[in-house]
Design a protein around this motif. Structure first.
Motif, PDB file in Angstrom:
ATOM      1  N   SER A  33     -37.719 -43.401  54.697  1.00 22.91           N
ATOM      2  CA  SER A  33     -36.920 -44.493  54.122  1.00 22.91           C
ATOM      3  C   SER A  33     -35.676 -44.820  54.937  1.00 22.91           C
ATOM      4  N   ASP A  34     -35.408 -44.076  55.994  1.00 28.10           N
ATOM      5  CA  ASP A  34     -34.227 -44.368  56.809  1.00 28.10           C
ATOM      6  C   ASP A  34     -34.433 -45.646  57.631  1.00 28.10           C
ATOM      7  N   ASP A  84     -25.352 -46.625  52.349  1.00 23.93           N
ATOM      8  CA  ASP A  84     -25.780 -47.428  51.204  1.00 23.93           C
ATOM      9  C   ASP A  84     -27.302 -47.546  51.211  1.00 23.93           C
ATOM     10  N   TYR A  85     -27.835 -48.056  50.107  1.00 25.73           N
ATOM     11  CA  TYR A  85     -29.279 -48.320  50.112  1.00 25.73           C
ATOM     12  C   TYR A  85     -29.501 -49.819  50.026  1.00 25.73           C
ATOM     13  N   LEU A  86     -30.707 -50.206  50.353  1.00 25.41           N
ATOM     14  CA  LEU A  86     -31.090 -51.615  50.416  1.00 25.41           C
ATOM     15  C   LEU A  86     -32.508 -51.725  49.883  1.00 25.41           C
ATOM     16  N   THR A  87     -32.770 -52.795  49.143  1.00 19.44           N
ATOM     17  CA  THR A  87     -34.133 -53.006  48.653  1.00 19.44           C
ATOM     18  C   THR A  87     -34.815 -54.072  49.497  1.00 19.44           C
ATOM     19  N   LEU A  88     -35.989 -53.704  50.000  1.00 21.53           N
ATOM     20  CA  LEU A  88     -36.777 -54.654  50.801  1.00 21.53           C
ATOM     21  C   LEU A  88     -37.948 -55.123  49.968  1.00 21.53           C
ATOM     22  N   LEU A  89     -38.050 -56.431  49.767  1.00 23.96           N
ATOM     23  CA  LEU A  89     -39.156 -57.015  49.015  1.00 23.96           C
ATOM     24  C   LEU A  89     -40.044 -57.791  49.987  1.00 23.96           C
ATOM     25  N   THR A  90     -41.322 -57.395  50.038  1.00 22.97           N
ATOM     26  CA  THR A  90     -42.249 -58.075  50.969  1.00 22.97           C
ATOM     27  C   THR A  90     -43.621 -58.150  50.323  1.00 22.97           C
ATOM     28  N   THR A  91     -44.638 -58.458  51.093  1.00 23.36           N
ATOM     29  CA  THR A  91     -45.995 -58.491  50.542  1.00 23.36           C
ATOM     30  C   THR A  91     -46.881 -57.539  51.319  1.00 23.36           C
ATOM     31  N   TYR A 141     -44.317 -45.621  59.365  1.00 24.83           N
ATOM     32  CA  TYR A 141     -45.124 -45.075  58.269  1.00 24.83           C
ATOM     33  C   TYR A 141     -44.702 -45.683  56.931  1.00 24.83           C
ATOM     34  N   MET A 142     -43.400 -45.941  56.771  1.00 27.55           N
ATOM     35  CA  MET A 142     -42.947 -46.629  55.567  1.00 27.55           C
ATOM     36  C   MET A 142     -43.505 -48.062  55.539  1.00 27.55           C
ATOM     37  N   ALA A 143     -43.496 -48.715  56.714  1.00 32.19           N
ATOM     38  CA  ALA A 143     -44.004 -50.083  56.791  1.00 32.19           C
ATOM     39  C   ALA A 143     -45.497 -50.115  56.472  1.00 32.19           C
ATOM     40  N   GLN A 144     -46.233 -49.070  56.898  1.00 33.51           N
ATOM     41  CA  GLN A 144     -47.662 -49.010  56.570  1.00 33.51           C
ATOM     42  C   GLN A 144     -47.851 -48.966  55.051  1.00 33.51           C
ATOM     43  N   GLU A 145     -46.995 -48.157  54.389  1.00 31.36           N
ATOM     44  CA  GLU A 145     -47.100 -48.075  52.928  1.00 31.36           C
ATOM     45  C   GLU A 145     -46.785 -49.410  52.272  1.00 31.36           C
ATOM     46  N   LEU A 146     -45.711 -50.037  52.764  1.00 29.66           N
ATOM     47  CA  LEU A 146     -45.327 -51.343  52.203  1.00 29.66           C
ATOM     48  C   LEU A 146     -46.426 -52.387  52.411  1.00 29.66           C
ATOM     49  N   TYR A 147     -47.061 -52.305  53.552  1.00 26.91           N
ATOM     50  CA  TYR A 147     -48.054 -53.318  53.923  1.00 26.91           C
ATOM     51  C   TYR A 147     -49.452 -52.930  53.442  1.00 26.91           C
ATOM     52  N   ASN A 187     -44.593 -56.263  47.106  1.00 24.16           N
ATOM     53  CA  ASN A 187     -44.342 -54.825  47.165  1.00 24.16           C
ATOM     54  C   ASN A 187     -42.880 -54.627  47.561  1.00 24.16           C
ATOM     55  N   ALA A 188     -42.293 -53.562  47.160  1.00 20.33           N
ATOM     56  CA  ALA A 188     -40.876 -53.349  47.458  1.00 20.33           C
ATOM     57  C   ALA A 188     -40.621 -51.889  47.751  1.00 20.33           C
ATOM     58  N   ALA A 189     -39.527 -51.651  48.495  1.00 19.63           N
ATOM     59  CA  ALA A 189     -39.131 -50.260  48.782  1.00 19.63           C
ATOM     60  C   ALA A 189     -37.615 -50.201  48.886  1.00 19.63           C
ATOM     61  N   ASP A 190     -37.070 -49.078  48.397  1.00 17.08           N
ATOM     62  CA  ASP A 190     -35.636 -48.841  48.597  1.00 17.08           C
ATOM     63  C   ASP A 190     -35.483 -48.030  49.870  1.00 17.08           C
ATOM     64  N   VAL A 191     -34.595 -48.475  50.729  1.00 14.83           N
ATOM     65  CA  VAL A 191     -34.398 -47.780  52.008  1.00 14.83           C
ATOM     66  C   VAL A 191     -32.942 -47.382  52.151  1.00 14.83           C
ATOM     67  N   ASP A 192     -32.723 -46.330  52.935  1.00  7.40           N
ATOM     68  CA  ASP A 192     -31.354 -45.837  53.166  1.00  7.40           C
ATOM     69  C   ASP A 192     -30.830 -46.355  54.509  1.00  7.40           C
ATOM     70  N   ILE A 193     -29.638 -46.897  54.453  1.00  2.00           N
ATOM     71  CA  ILE A 193     -29.057 -47.434  55.693  1.00  2.00           C
ATOM     72  C   ILE A 193     -28.431 -46.274  56.460  1.00  2.00           C
ATOM     73  N   LYS A 194     -29.108 -45.899  57.519  1.00  3.23           N
ATOM     74  CA  LYS A 194     -28.637 -44.771  58.332  1.00  3.23           C
ATOM     75  C   LYS A 194     -27.696 -45.249  59.434  1.00  3.23           C
ATOM     76  N   LYS A 195     -27.923 -46.507  59.830  1.00  2.00           N
ATOM     77  CA  LYS A 195     -27.155 -46.998  60.992  1.00  2.00           C
ATOM     78  C   LYS A 195     -26.965 -48.506  60.869  1.00  2.00           C
ATOM     79  N   VAL A 196     -25.744 -48.953  61.140  1.00  3.98           N
ATOM     80  CA  VAL A 196     -25.466 -50.402  61.267  1.00  3.98           C
ATOM     81  C   VAL A 196     -25.165 -50.635  62.747  1.00  3.98           C
TER      82      VAL A 196
END
Lengths: 415, 242
Positions: free
Chosen positions: A156-157, A174-181, A215-221, A188-197
């Motif tokens: 999730s990083d 902080d965390y961020l929610t990504l909403l995609t298909t 691997y997170m993107a594979q799950e989302l997709y 589909n959506a995932a909460d991700v942790d902002i490790k770096k700006v």
């Protein structure tokens, strides 16, 4: 008759005039050398931005038709897990490839819980990206490894663009929610942790870019496969040959693929390069004309002053064509000396800029890079040849009339 | 080569110039022959056509009408390159103002016509040095023209004209820029070379002292030959027959 010796003596005869002419050639060559050197630096930085920061590698492979129809029917242009592993294996065993890594790209809406904006994400395999980040681009390998933020063991990083961070008032931790298909079009959506700006280096995507874990993107997709395989080469200079070879290997293995090199995929590199190349050519032509006119003026003065002398040597037995040869030798010598004098000046300027470490933001970039002169024969040699040819042409134009003139008329000239 | 054989023939030669729209007849119906070994002075006042005549003989100009023969060769049948090579090998020219090449020293100036003719640098410099010794400039081989006196410059010019062993040396007012003593020295040098090397000399002058010291004199006035002493003038019939 030694034309070279005779020409050198005539150049030395009018020292001030010859020096001014040589200085003009030197100045013109230096100006174009600086311009060319800075452009080489800009192109090199944009290349680095494309290959490393935009993660394009050297060549990207996708299913045939992906770039045309992949957005409409994404599921049809995905490689499954078996295909993906097989293709990576073929590429890695080709002998030309340093790295072959799978990729997915997603887009959708990113939200902080209060506000949302669009995002695009490039999903990377973190351990592969550590290799990509060290890719040698024009001698440079030392750069910040952003992919460290995207850890393998914590899918999730993510790292996000600095303008996306500021627009959603997000900071590291902080965390961020990504909403995609998914590939089938289901939300589909995932909460991700902002490790770096970080600053992506590209103003076009710095406000929407999310660098995420493959691997997170594979799950989302909802896939086990990949849509693209990005490769870096051991010998990037042979990119064209390697592309043909790798295409053939994949075709022989039964895969219908299309491949694109980084410069074709980069949204900005080609356009920026074309624009600056045009500017450089126009500038080259203008400065060449100035050099030509300066030399023409010098040669014309020499011809006018030496009319009776030319009449004399014609009377003694020098052929018309050899009069032209003599002046052309003078022009070429001044052209070559002017250009050669400019070379150490250019190297000195390059050294000073390197020492001062002054930075600037290249066009279509958002990060500062050092101002540097990258002096390449591909830019310098054509200008050198052009200036010498211009010197030759101006000498020819100035001398052809006097060479054709009747000897008796040349001799009657009183200086 | 015997003194009696013809070197150059001028048959009904005319030269007309245009000064703006004004037509100037510089030479009118010139007929004479130059024999091998001649030492001829062309005399006459300014504007009489002396220089125009010498320009035609030295092949740096061409007649408006008429014919110039160099032995059996008709000059008008030659191309510019052929004329230039012909001049280099057969004709030596001495100019009134020396016309030395300022970037070359004395010996290089003299060697220049040989080097045009692709004689090696070593040989041409050696021959030029010997010739400069002969004309009394052995001590000035490496002097540039601006470090030589008028008389010395003219000696260099004469040596340059002689270096290719030409059949004829043509000199337009070779003494005009010199004082009378130096001028006579130059004439005596030319006479000496004429006698020792059997080189044909033709030169123009309006100095009576110079004229008095030569064997053959052709006098011009208003472009016509008005007098010829010991020169081979051609009759109308000879011209027609030639």
């Amino acid at each position: 008759m030694n034309y070279l010796d005779f020409a050198i003596r005539n150049i030395r005869r009018h020292k001030k005039r010859s020096l001014v002419t040589i200085f003009t050639i030197c100045l013109g060559f230096t100006a174009l050398g600086i311009m060319g050197g800075i452009l080489n630096n800009i192109f090199s930085r944009l290349k680095e931005q494309s290959i490393i920061t935009e993660k394009l590698g050297h060549i990207t492979f996708a299913k045939e038709g992906f770039y045309e129809n992949g957005k409409l029917h994404p599921e049809e242009y995905l490689w499954n897990e078996k295909e993906m592993k097989s293709i990576i294996s073929i590429l890695e065993n080709s002998g030309d490839v340093e790295l072959a890594t799978p990729r997915l790209s997603l887009f959708g809406i990113a939200s902080n819980g209060e506000a949302s904006t669009i995002f695009i994400t490039e999903a990377i395999v973190p351990e592969d990206d550590h290799v990509l980040i060290k890719t040698n681009v024009d001698g440079r390998t030392d750069r910040e490894d952003i992919s460290l933020a995207v850890a393998k063991d914590k899918n999730s990083d993510v790292a996000i663009g600095s303008e996306l961070s500021s627009s959603l008032k997000l900071k590291e931790g902080d965390y961020l929610t990504l909403l995609t298909t998914t590939k089938d079009g289901i939300a589909n959506a995932a909460d991700v942790d902002i490790k770096k700006v970080y600053n992506t280096g590209n103003p076009a995507n710095n406000d929407k870019y999310v660098l995420s874990n493959f691997y997170m993107a594979q799950e989302l997709y909802d896939t086990k496969g990949a849509e693209r395989i990005v490769v870096t080469l051991k010998e990037p200079k042979n990119i064209g040959e390697a592309q043909v070879k790798l295409n053939s290997l994949l075709k022989a293995a039964g895969y219908k693929v299309e491949s694109k090199t980084w410069d074709k995929l980069s949204l900005t590199f080609g356009k920026v390069k074309t624009m600056f190349e045009v500017i450089f050519r126009v500038l080259t032509m203008i400065i060449t004309v100035i050099v030509l006119l300066t030399l023409l003026n010098t040669m014309q003065m020499a011809v006018t002053e030496r009319t009776r002398e030319i009449g004399t040597i014609r009377a003694i037995g020098v052929l018309r064509k050899n009069i032209i040869k003599l002046f052309c030798a003078e022009g070429i010598i001044m052209g070559i000396i002017g250009c050669l004098l400019a070379l150490p000046i250019l190297f000195l300027i390059a050294f000073i800029l390197k020492t001062l470490n002054v930075t600037f933001i290249p066009p279509v970039a958002s990060t500062e890079v050092p101002i540097a002169l990258i002096l390449k024969p591909s830019k310098i040699v054509p200008v050198f040849v052009l200036f010498v040819v211009a010197s030759l042409v101006s000498a020819f134009l100035a001398s052809r009339k006097i060479a054709k003139q009747k000897v008796v008329i040349s001799l009657s000239r009183t200086n | 080569m015997s003194k009696s054989s013809t070197l150059i023939e001028l048959n009904s030669v005319y030269k007309t110039y245009f000064l703006g729209t004004q037509k100037v007849k510089a030479l009118k119906n010139i007929n004479f022959s130059i024999m091998h070994g001649d030492f001829i002075a062309i005399a006459g006042p300014s504007g009489s056509g002396k220089s125009s005549l010498l320009n035609l003989i030295s092949m740096i100009d061409e007649p408006t009408n008429g014919e110039i023969l160099y032995g059996d060769v008709k000059i008008k049948d030659l191309t510019d390159n052929q004329i230039t090579s012909f001049r280099n090998k057969k004709i030596g020219i001495v100019f009134q103002n020396y016309n030395l090449i300022p970037v070359l020293n004395a010996v290089e100036n003299v060697a220049f016509p040989l080097q045009i003719n692709k004689v090696s640098k070593k040989e041409s410099i050696e021959r030029a040095s010997n010739l400069l010794e002969e004309v009394g400039l052995g001590e000035h081989l490496n002097h540039r023209p601006n470090n030589l006196s008028g008389g010395q410059k003219q000696r260099v010019a004469i040596a340059r004209a002689l270096i290719t062993n030409p059949e004829i040396v043509i000199a337009d007012e070779p003494t005009a820029a010199l004082d009378s003593k130096t001028g006579m020295d130059i004439i005596n040098l030319m006479k000496h070379l004429n006698e020792t090397k059997k080189t044909t000399f033709i030169f123009s002058s309006h100095d009576p002292k110079v004229i008095d010291n030569v064997d053959s004199v052709i006098t011009l006035r208003d472009g016509e030959i008005i007098q010829a002493e010991n020169a081979v003038l051609k009759s109308k019939e000879e011209v027609i027959n030639s």
